[in-house]
Design a protein around this motif. Structure first.
Motif, PDB file in Angstrom:
ATOM      1  N   ASP A 336       9.191   7.588  12.319  1.00 52.75           N
ATOM      2  CA  ASP A 336       9.689   6.261  12.707  1.00 52.75           C
ATOM      3  C   ASP A 336       8.593   5.206  12.582  1.00 52.75           C
ATOM      4  O   ASP A 336       8.600   4.402  11.665  1.00 52.75           O
ATOM      5  CB  ASP A 336      10.241   6.248  14.136  1.00 52.75           C
ATOM      6  CG  ASP A 336      11.555   6.985  14.265  1.00 52.75           C
ATOM      7  OD1 ASP A 336      12.294   7.056  13.268  1.00 52.75           O
ATOM      8  OD2 ASP A 336      11.842   7.509  15.352  1.00 52.75           O
ATOM      9  N   ALA A 337       7.687   5.178  13.553  1.00 53.24           N
ATOM     10  CA  ALA A 337       6.583   4.227  13.520  1.00 53.24           C
ATOM     11  C   ALA A 337       5.601   4.642  12.431  1.00 53.24           C
ATOM     12  O   ALA A 337       5.555   5.810  12.042  1.00 53.24           O
ATOM     13  CB  ALA A 337       5.882   4.184  14.874  1.00 53.24           C
ATOM     14  N   PRO A 338       4.798   3.719  11.919  1.00 48.57           N
ATOM     15  CA  PRO A 338       3.821   4.097  10.898  1.00 48.57           C
ATOM     16  C   PRO A 338       2.829   5.106  11.454  1.00 48.57           C
ATOM     17  O   PRO A 338       2.366   4.991  12.594  1.00 48.57           O
ATOM     18  CB  PRO A 338       3.142   2.768  10.546  1.00 48.57           C
ATOM     19  CG  PRO A 338       3.374   1.881  11.734  1.00 48.57           C
ATOM     20  CD  PRO A 338       4.703   2.282  12.268  1.00 48.57           C
ATOM     21  N   PHE A 339       2.503   6.106  10.648  1.00 42.74           N
ATOM     22  CA  PHE A 339       1.611   7.177  11.074  1.00 42.74           C
ATOM     23  C   PHE A 339       0.771   7.589   9.868  1.00 42.74           C
ATOM     24  O   PHE A 339       1.300   8.047   8.863  1.00 42.74           O
ATOM     25  CB  PHE A 339       2.434   8.370  11.585  1.00 42.74           C
ATOM     26  CG  PHE A 339       1.605   9.454  12.200  1.00 42.74           C
ATOM     27  CD1 PHE A 339       1.023   9.284  13.449  1.00 42.74           C
ATOM     28  CD2 PHE A 339       1.402  10.656  11.530  1.00 42.74           C
ATOM     29  CE1 PHE A 339       0.259  10.286  14.028  1.00 42.74           C
ATOM     30  CE2 PHE A 339       0.636  11.659  12.094  1.00 42.74           C
ATOM     31  CZ  PHE A 339       0.065  11.482  13.350  1.00 42.74           C
ATOM     32  N   ALA A 340      -0.548   7.398   9.963  1.00 41.57           N
ATOM     33  CA  ALA A 340      -1.396   7.485   8.778  1.00 41.57           C
ATOM     34  C   ALA A 340      -2.241   8.743   8.687  1.00 41.57           C
ATOM     35  O   ALA A 340      -3.074   8.848   7.796  1.00 41.57           O
ATOM     36  CB  ALA A 340      -2.315   6.260   8.703  1.00 41.57           C
ATOM     37  N   PRO A 441     -11.809   0.119   8.461  1.00 42.13           N
ATOM     38  CA  PRO A 441     -12.824  -0.688   9.147  1.00 42.13           C
ATOM     39  C   PRO A 441     -12.390  -2.136   9.339  1.00 42.13           C
ATOM     40  O   PRO A 441     -11.553  -2.655   8.584  1.00 42.13           O
ATOM     41  CB  PRO A 441     -14.035  -0.602   8.201  1.00 42.13           C
ATOM     42  CG  PRO A 441     -13.790   0.601   7.360  1.00 42.13           C
ATOM     43  CD  PRO A 441     -12.307   0.722   7.223  1.00 42.13           C
ATOM     44  N   ALA A 442     -12.977  -2.791  10.339  1.00 44.69           N
ATOM     45  CA  ALA A 442     -12.630  -4.180  10.654  1.00 44.69           C
ATOM     46  C   ALA A 442     -12.844  -5.088   9.444  1.00 44.69           C
ATOM     47  O   ALA A 442     -12.046  -6.011   9.204  1.00 44.69           O
ATOM     48  CB  ALA A 442     -13.457  -4.671  11.838  1.00 44.69           C
ATOM     49  N   LEU A 600      -8.314  -4.293  -3.680  1.00 45.82           N
ATOM     50  CA  LEU A 600      -8.702  -3.018  -3.083  1.00 45.82           C
ATOM     51  C   LEU A 600      -8.250  -1.853  -3.971  1.00 45.82           C
ATOM     52  O   LEU A 600      -8.982  -0.874  -4.175  1.00 45.82           O
ATOM     53  CB  LEU A 600      -8.063  -2.898  -1.696  1.00 45.82           C
ATOM     54  CG  LEU A 600      -8.683  -1.893  -0.732  1.00 45.82           C
ATOM     55  CD1 LEU A 600      -9.968  -2.462  -0.134  1.00 45.82           C
ATOM     56  CD2 LEU A 600      -7.703  -1.574   0.388  1.00 45.82           C
ATOM     57  N   TRP A 601      -7.055  -1.977  -4.511  1.00 50.21           N
ATOM     58  CA  TRP A 601      -6.508  -0.943  -5.385  1.00 50.21           C
ATOM     59  C   TRP A 601      -7.350  -0.797  -6.660  1.00 50.21           C
ATOM     60  O   TRP A 601      -7.644   0.311  -7.092  1.00 50.21           O
ATOM     61  CB  TRP A 601      -5.062  -1.293  -5.719  1.00 50.21           C
ATOM     62  CG  TRP A 601      -4.387  -0.420  -6.731  1.00 50.21           C
ATOM     63  CD1 TRP A 601      -3.810  -0.814  -7.903  1.00 50.21           C
ATOM     64  CD2 TRP A 601      -4.186   1.003  -6.660  1.00 50.21           C
ATOM     65  NE1 TRP A 601      -3.281   0.256  -8.569  1.00 50.21           N
ATOM     66  CE2 TRP A 601      -3.488   1.391  -7.827  1.00 50.21           C
ATOM     67  CE3 TRP A 601      -4.537   1.972  -5.742  1.00 50.21           C
ATOM     68  CZ2 TRP A 601      -3.138   2.711  -8.094  1.00 50.21           C
ATOM     69  CZ3 TRP A 601      -4.189   3.299  -5.997  1.00 50.21           C
ATOM     70  CH2 TRP A 601      -3.489   3.645  -7.159  1.00 50.21           C
ATOM     71  N   GLY A 612      -9.059   5.809  -0.254  1.00 44.20           N
ATOM     72  CA  GLY A 612      -7.890   6.681  -0.124  1.00 44.20           C
ATOM     73  C   GLY A 612      -7.211   6.572   1.225  1.00 44.20           C
ATOM     74  O   GLY A 612      -5.983   6.487   1.311  1.00 44.20           O
ATOM     75  N   VAL A 613      -7.996   6.554   2.314  1.00 46.29           N
ATOM     76  CA  VAL A 613      -7.418   6.483   3.662  1.00 46.29           C
ATOM     77  C   VAL A 613      -6.720   5.141   3.876  1.00 46.29           C
ATOM     78  O   VAL A 613      -5.633   5.082   4.463  1.00 46.29           O
ATOM     79  CB  VAL A 613      -8.514   6.709   4.720  1.00 46.29           C
ATOM     80  CG1 VAL A 613      -7.973   6.456   6.126  1.00 46.29           C
ATOM     81  CG2 VAL A 613      -9.059   8.125   4.616  1.00 46.29           C
ATOM     82  N   VAL A 614      -7.336   4.071   3.394  1.00 46.90           N
ATOM     83  CA  VAL A 614      -6.735   2.741   3.542  1.00 46.90           C
ATOM     84  C   VAL A 614      -5.411   2.667   2.777  1.00 46.90           C
ATOM     85  O   VAL A 614      -4.397   2.180   3.297  1.00 46.90           O
ATOM     86  CB  VAL A 614      -7.695   1.647   3.037  1.00 46.90           C
ATOM     87  CG1 VAL A 614      -7.089   0.255   3.255  1.00 46.90           C
ATOM     88  CG2 VAL A 614      -9.038   1.760   3.733  1.00 46.90           C
ATOM     89  N   LEU A 615      -5.422   3.151   1.552  1.00 38.82           N
ATOM     90  CA  LEU A 615      -4.220   3.097   0.720  1.00 38.82           C
ATOM     91  C   LEU A 615      -3.102   3.930   1.330  1.00 38.82           C
ATOM     92  O   LEU A 615      -1.930   3.537   1.316  1.00 38.82           O
ATOM     93  CB  LEU A 615      -4.550   3.583  -0.699  1.00 38.82           C
ATOM     94  CG  LEU A 615      -5.622   2.784  -1.446  1.00 38.82           C
ATOM     95  CD1 LEU A 615      -5.911   3.434  -2.794  1.00 38.82           C
ATOM     96  CD2 LEU A 615      -5.205   1.334  -1.629  1.00 38.82           C
TER      97      LEU A 615
END
Length: 647
Positions: A336-340, A441-442, A600-601, A612-615
């Motif tokens: 349901d909610a985003p989960f990364a 990261p921020a 970024l891509w 990879g984690v961000v994407l």
């Protein structure tokens, strides 16, 4: 294990439609495919979906007790229910069956809210008091089981095991919470008490909430927290023996079931410990299962196979190949909610595999958090000791400057990647650990946010989540602070959410003996040198299990349970992400600068940066937005209810 849901009408004399309650239950039918039930009365409606584990004949829900005063819908297991049943019978309470559901109901009648301190288990439940006209919501101490609640435009109060049950109500606004988006991007999940939607909250672990019709949302009240001021006394040998006994008792309690039972086995210390202790208690071979990858750098099946052979388990395994990335499309419907957390993918696969032979599986989750197994704890401890050597007035400007100017060299050997260390030394303990735990990261979050969305945030940072919890930690020990922060954020928000949704998607109950609250309280009170010694994490747990497990299993390098994101985004996931850039819910949300996202891509594709984690985080957010827009409503007139951001 079950799915629970319900509604308290804003108009107290209004009776909910049964078909609406059926729709709420059907939305989470995967959590309990064995039985369904509804309770409807003026002002109140309750739905339940049952996964039958104990007392298959009795224990139907919603369960009514106390001459009709009490109505219970309950998800979980109370492992010491037999002991409590005997105690309740001794003071005059009668039972129709032998289910833990009936024990819970009678325990509340006998002792009220104080009964929670007697329970050993995992649970989330709603208990309606028809006499007082109030609903009690309760979530277990560690947050193994989920519970969401919220208010609709019409003033109806809705609750349920998963967000999709609440979304059945057409009056529930689907407006994104800007602070929840910031928290998700920072951490990879939305931590309690927020949800991704402004009008919905997640009940924090170890809390209760009492709602009365027609009133605003009350503040949750804590009934448990771990006391970090306690330090265990005694010798290392005594502690090692006591630890094994405590875990063995926790495992033994979790073997009570009227259905087939097995275990997940990764070949790591935690799951191997559980399997070892199960093997000592069970007359038949333990049913074990494992998931691996076709990339040897991510594959642990040789280790799980070694442990399975050592204990003679009935072992099964499956390999997830790169083509299996197509499963990612299903994650949005499951979570349901985003989960990364990308390990949700193999977790779904291992739950599907386990369900082919068992209905209950024990896992080793929690061992790293309780006994300091993560490498990040060792780094955090070193950095904290280094901070103590340099006065703050000198440390912040010097290391802050070095952290800003030293290049970020993802491509370089590890020894040349000092930027993160410099930045960590410039921060205080809580901020440094937050930075360690940040999946995006921020600097990248700020780069990606659109101007409108950044304005909506009004300077809010997810760091505040950690600050809030740290203020309650009652310790200045850096390792205990990190463990406490994980106990309040990472563990319920990531690890337990991942396992609950993946297992319940396959109607599989997962039990976590290392998160028995008695083991947690005792484990966190261990001295630092018995958690981390000579750069060895989980030191005491490993010592405690030396006579049970092969030496090379206990002392092998920790590998983790993850997927090769860097390679997948330069291969099979490239096309799905490029489609996201062209036209998608994410592009339409107004949350991000698509130009910055495209940049970024390009950096990732070039090979000079690993994003990879961000994407993956963005891909999962897009899937969640599309899913939330399309969850159907029922029981009230249809409403146009798109997911909206405030940007």
């Amino acid at each position: 294990m079950c799915g629970i849901a319900g509604l308290i009408c804003g108009e107290q004399d209004k009776t909910p439609e049964r078909r609406f309650l059926e729709a709420m239950g059907n939305a989470i039918a995967h959590r309990g495919p064995d039985q369904s039930g509804e309770y409807v009365a003026p002002g109140i409606g309750i739905a339940h979906r049952r996964l039958s584990i104990i007392d298959l004949t009795h224990g139907r829900q919603p369960m009514i007790g106390g001459d009709g005063r009490w109505v219970l819908t309950y998800n979980g297991e109370i492992y010491n229910f037999q002991e409590l049943m005997t105690e309740l019978q001794d003071i005059g309470y009668a039972f129709d069956g032998h289910s833990d559901t009936e024990v819970l109901l009678q325990a509340w009648r006998a002792w009220g809210r104080a009964c929670l301190s007697r329970f050993i288990g995992m649970f989330a439940f709603g208990l309606w008091d028809g006499e007082a006209r109030e609903l009690h919501l309760v979530r277990d101490r560690l947050g193994v089981k989920p519970l969401y609640y919220g208010l609709t435009r019409e003033g109806d109060f809705v609750f349920g095991s998963e967000l999709k049950a609440l979304l059945v109500h057409a009056g529930l606004e689907r407006t994104l919470d800007p602070m929840a988006v910031e928290e998700y991007l920072a951490l990879g999940y939305v931590p309690d008490p927020r949800s991704i939607l402004t009008q919905v909250r997640s009940l924090p672990p170890g809390h209760t909430l009492t709602y009365r019709a027609g009133e605003g949302l009350p503040e949750p009240q804590p009934y448990w927290d771990v006391d970090l001021s306690i330090s265990l006394q005694g010798s290392e040998d005594e502690h090692a023996q006591a630890l094994r006994e405590r875990i063995a008792d926790a495992v033994r309690l979790r073997l009570v079931a009227d259905v087939p039972l097995g275990a997940f086995l990764s070949g790591g210390v935690d799951s191997s410990t559980v399997v070892a202790l199960m093997s000592g208690e069970m007359s038949d071979p333990v049913q074990t299962c494992a998931i691996g990858f076709d990339d040897p750098a991510f594959d642990e099946t040789p280790y799980s196979r070694q442990v399975a052979n050592h204990f003679g388990t009935d072992h099964d395994e499956r390999i997830v190949q790169a083509e299996g990335h197509e499963m990612f499309a299903r994650l949005a419907q499951v979570y349901d909610a985003p989960f990364a957390d990308s390990s949700a993918l193999p977790t779904l696969a291992v739950c599907e595999l386990a369900r082919q032979s068992v209905k209950v599986a024990l896992s080793g989750d929690g061992g790293d958090e309780v006994f300091s197994g993560y490498r990040r704890y060792r780094w955090h401890l070193r950095e904290s000791r280094a901070r103590e050597l340099v006065p703050e007035g000198l440390r912040k400007p010097v290391f802050g400057m070095l952290g800003r100017w030293y290049p970020k060299a993802d491509w370089a050997p590890q020894v040349l990647r000092a930027k993160t260390t410099f930045q960590a030394l410039a921060r205080d303990t809580v901020e440094a650990y937050f930075h360690t735990m940040s999946s995006v990261p921020a600097s990248i979050r700020q780069r990606l946010y659109s101007k409108a969305f950044a304005s909506d945030l009004q300077g809010y940072s997810a760091l505040e989540v950690f600050r809030t919890h740290a203020r309650r930690a009652q310790t200045d020990d850096p390792l205990r602070i990190a463990q406490y922060l994980d106990l309040k954020t990472w563990l319920p928000g990531d690890i337990l959410t991942k396992v609950d949704r993946a297992s319940m998607a396959h109607a599989l109950e997962v039990r976590v003996p290392l998160l028995d609250h008695r083991v947690v309280e005792w484990g966190l009170s261990l001295p630092t040198e018995e958690k981390i010694q000579r750069d060895e994490g989980k030191y005491l747990l490993k010592r405690a299990m030396e006579r049970d497990l092969p030496h090379d299993i206990i002392y092998r390098r920790k590998q983790g349970f993850s997927i090769p994101l860097k390679q997948w985004f330069r291969g099979p996931l490239a096309a799905p992400f490029e489609r996201l850039l062209e036209r998608s819910a994410l592009a339409d949300s107004g949350l991000f600068s698509m130009e910055a996202l495209a940049g970024l891509w390009r950096e990732h594709k070039s090979g000079l940066s690993d994003h990879g984690v961000v994407l993956w985080s963005l891909l999962m957010l897009n899937g969640s937005l599309e899913h939330l827009m399309n969850v159907p409503t029922a029981g009230l007139p249809s409403a146009s209810n798109p997911v909206r951001s405030t940007a």
